[in-house]
Design a protein around this motif. Structure first.
Motif, PDB file in Angstrom:
ATOM      1  N   GLY A  26       4.282  -0.629  -2.368  1.00  0.00           N
ATOM      2  CA  GLY A  26       5.684  -0.776  -1.987  1.00  0.00           C
ATOM      3  C   GLY A  26       6.228   0.484  -1.345  1.00  0.00           C
ATOM      4  N   GLU A  27       5.482   1.069  -0.450  1.00  0.00           N
ATOM      5  CA  GLU A  27       5.889   2.307   0.205  1.00  0.00           C
ATOM      6  C   GLU A  27       6.422   2.008   1.604  1.00  0.00           C
ATOM      7  N   ASP A  28       7.229   2.907   2.129  1.00  0.00           N
ATOM      8  CA  ASP A  28       7.725   2.805   3.501  1.00  0.00           C
ATOM      9  C   ASP A  28       6.921   3.703   4.430  1.00  0.00           C
ATOM     10  N   ALA A  34       5.506   5.519  12.295  1.00  0.00           N
ATOM     11  CA  ALA A  34       5.948   5.088  13.616  1.00  0.00           C
ATOM     12  C   ALA A  34       6.513   6.272  14.399  1.00  0.00           C
ATOM     13  N   ASP A  35       7.046   7.263  13.687  1.00  0.00           N
ATOM     14  CA  ASP A  35       7.617   8.443  14.328  1.00  0.00           C
ATOM     15  C   ASP A  35       6.698   9.654  14.304  1.00  0.00           C
ATOM     16  N   CYS A  36       5.818   9.711  13.332  1.00  0.00           N
ATOM     17  CA  CYS A  36       4.967  10.883  13.171  1.00  0.00           C
ATOM     18  C   CYS A  36       3.631  10.474  12.554  1.00  0.00           C
ATOM     19  N   PRO A  37       2.516  10.781  13.208  1.00  0.00           N
ATOM     20  CA  PRO A  37       1.220  10.386  12.639  1.00  0.00           C
ATOM     21  C   PRO A  37       0.969  11.090  11.304  1.00  0.00           C
ATOM     22  N   GLY A  38       0.211  10.445  10.440  1.00  0.00           N
ATOM     23  CA  GLY A  38      -0.067  11.032   9.141  1.00  0.00           C
ATOM     24  C   GLY A  38      -1.145  10.276   8.411  1.00  0.00           C
TER      25      GLY A  38
END
Length: 84
Positions: A26-28, A34-38
């Motif tokens: 249940g993480e966002d 979408a804004d920063c790769p990780g």
């Protein structure tokens, strides 16, 4: 992801990491990516010798707090690696 695996391997040894299949927590986190790769890194805290071998969200879950030092060292090394 390969850079993270390489960092963990250099710091703790190649046996210290493994790739896991995708899960639906249940993480966002995907929205952040979408804004920063990780990469989503999980710190293993399972230690049957200390009775910490139950899964999360289980009333018997007990974290091996000795694992926290590894998490801190990982983050310090990650910051050092990114600043170079």
């Amino acid at each position: 992801i390969q850079a993270i695996a390489s960092l963990i391997g250099k710091t703790f040894g190649p046996e210290a990491y493994s790739y896991i299949d995708p899960v639906m927590p249940g993480e966002d986190f995907s929205a952040f990516q979408a804004d920063c790769p990780g990469a989503f890194v999980e710190l293993g805290t399972r230690n049957p010798l200390k009775g910490s071998d139950q899964p999360h969200h289980n009333s018997g879950y007990r974290m091996d707090e000795d694992a926290l030092a590894y998490g801190v060292e990982y983050f310090v090394r990650l910051v050092q690696d990114r600043l170079v």
